[in-house]
Design a protein around this motif. Sequence first.
Motif, PDB file in Angstrom:
ATOM      1  N   LEU A  16       0.857  -1.183   0.000  1.00  0.00           N
ATOM      2  CA  LEU A  16       0.000   0.000   0.000  1.00  0.00           C
ATOM      3  C   LEU A  16       0.891   1.229   0.000  1.00  0.00           C
ATOM      4  CD1 LEU A  16      -2.729  -0.834   2.714  1.00  0.00           C
ATOM      5  CD2 LEU A  16      -3.078  -0.738   0.244  1.00  0.00           C
ATOM      6  N   ALA A  17       0.681   2.139  -0.926  1.00  0.00           N
ATOM      7  CA  ALA A  17       1.450   3.391  -1.012  1.00  0.00           C
ATOM      8  C   ALA A  17       2.948   3.137  -0.963  1.00  0.00           C
ATOM      9  CB  ALA A  17       1.016   4.341   0.111  1.00  0.00           C
ATOM     10  N   GLY A 165       0.725   6.145   7.957  1.00  0.00           N
ATOM     11  CA  GLY A 165      -0.431   6.684   7.265  1.00  0.00           C
ATOM     12  C   GLY A 165      -1.538   7.056   8.211  1.00  0.00           C
ATOM     13  N   ILE A 218       0.169   6.137   3.514  1.00  0.00           N
ATOM     14  CA  ILE A 218      -1.087   5.420   3.310  1.00  0.00           C
ATOM     15  C   ILE A 218      -2.271   6.294   3.747  1.00  0.00           C
ATOM     16  CG2 ILE A 218      -2.439   3.376   3.935  1.00  0.00           C
ATOM     17  CD1 ILE A 218       0.263   1.964   4.535  1.00  0.00           C
ATOM     18  N   ASP A 252      -5.832   4.850  -0.791  1.00  0.00           N
ATOM     19  CA  ASP A 252      -5.083   3.597  -0.933  1.00  0.00           C
ATOM     20  C   ASP A 252      -5.894   2.358  -0.611  1.00  0.00           C
ATOM     21  OD1 ASP A 252      -2.438   4.641  -1.674  1.00  0.00           O
ATOM     22  OD2 ASP A 252      -2.560   5.614   0.288  1.00  0.00           O
TER      23      ASP A 252
END
Length: 661
Positions: A16-17, A165, A218, A252
Amino acid sequence: MSQQPAYPMLLSPFTLAGKRLRNRVVHASMTTRMGQNTRVTDRLIQYYANRARGGAALIVTEPLSMARHQEIAYKIRAWNDENVDDLKRWADAVESADCRLLAQIQDPGRGRHTPGRLSDPIGASAQPDDLSWTVPRALRVDEIEKMTAEFADASARVQRCGFSGVEISCGHGHLFHQFLSPWSNLREDQYGGDVAGRTRFVAEIIAAVRAACGREFIVGLKLPGDDGAAGSIDARQAAAIALALTRDGTVDYLCFAQGSHARSLEMHVPDGHAPRATYMPLIRELRASLPGIPVVALGRITDPAEAEGILVRGDAELIGLGRPLVTDPAWVTKAASDRAHDIRYCVACNSCWGLNATGQPLACDNNPRVAEVDELDYRPPRASVRRRVVVIGTGVAGLEAAWVAAARGHNVTVFGRSQEVGGKTRLRASLPGGEALSSVYDYQYAAALRAGAKFELGVEAAIDDVLSLRPDAAILATGSSMIGPRWLPEAVRAEGWVLDLPAAMCGLAHVRGRQPGTAVIFDMDHSEGTYACAERLHALFDRVVIVTPRHTIADETAMVTRQGILRRISRAAIEVMYLSEPRWTERMEQDALEIEHVYTGVRTAIEAVAFLAYSTPRAPVDALLAPLRAAGIDTRAIGDCLSARNLMAATAEGHAAGHAV
């Protein structure tokens, strides 16, 4: 050749990200109330570190104070630099265990689920909260803009502290949900009206956070899937909202919650009456209209096999677990080492939610060591001296004490009156909504046998039985019994014509066909088990009536539990006679029970009574306590045998007793 893991998809990595997740397990946000005076505490860090070390790949924190107006004592302040050092400690404790830590952005707005009303509530519009009827003042545009900037600034701050995130929580009837819903958002400016207007506040927060933190940060989004409130957000609305907020690719991941601050609040924490993986039909429906964005599956997913199936079918990319990781922080590592049988499973009782709603720190019915330093995959330390320990009682309290004492190396013998373990929890597990409770005593029993405890089942232990084993210590866990109500003649009760509710339900255990007549429960208990009995009786008898001297039912349950009880009782047409008590008269010879209103004295009658039982406060069954102490045996009473309470108290006291002997 290396062995294939038991759950290959669940344990496979994901990104993710640009940040690698070691597996697909996300710890969904759970409020711990372990912060103090807006500060990070060692206990709070320990809670999160335990779950990171237990294998979770990503953890979403409880809601933080990300804006200046969010000054709540148990919420960790992140809107200025006062907590920077401790935020860094928190992030390091999690991230150093190869687990990504996300801060949750959320605001309750007008929402309140405890008695009373908020003193300075804010909202999208001046419309009452559907639970507390709190009426907020509508946020001005400049306040929305200021709040958005503060959220972005706080996000950048936690990023500097080492967080990976944020998750923006827009469900459960809180402030962002209030803006998204056409029911609560009646604004006529740019933040109201159509989907584009109602999503603008959240969209601006996403854009501001992304601008402040960059792409390698994120940004997750929790949205309402079906909030269960008429005129609000259903699946069609949810799909439109999700598409509007994710089409530009700045989010995301997505996850969908259910329920709102309304009669549907119960939907956001599905209990034992809900199907397993409760949200999955809706998630599959919504996912079809949202290609290309990772989805986190939520909602009563408790078992690794369930989670694996969801991933294999392509229904989601990630698995969100909240309550299951409260119950067992080693859930992932146990699954990875083919020890799913050794997981202490969440039973969806929502005791954790009830504690939170009353201002108490997070705790669990099936995990008595939440946030302890040694909580993870706990193994009791060996005792310095081996003792002979006798446990009397095989309910949850006795079994917990037995396995802990045996695991510490003591010579443990357990007496149980029944041929089966579990005590009254076993009865509850056989009733509607209780199936998962069997995992509590199943785990304890298996752990006790593994540790070498000896069981004498089907034996109602007398003092001589105990003394014959020459114990150094005894643990009395013989439970409690319901006190006969004053309106019931003692002679009638002694003859066994009217039993307490657990005993009466045991007598019906093998009855399957419909029974004529009316079943009556006198309710001075108000706990969840009483109403599960009423549901079972509804399946057997023509009519069911609950009689209570209080003005309502289910007083002793958490709001989310009570909502479910009221809904099921109402839909089953189970009758409730409030502010009433039975009166035993000669009319019972014709199966007619007179009922008297506690204030007016007016009497009515229930005809064709075929079943009558009482559910009342309980007194300890502790007849062995004095003789054991008189014999010089170190004896402690635990659970209901000490004082009648709940499953959480039974587990906690059994656990403590196992360490104390």
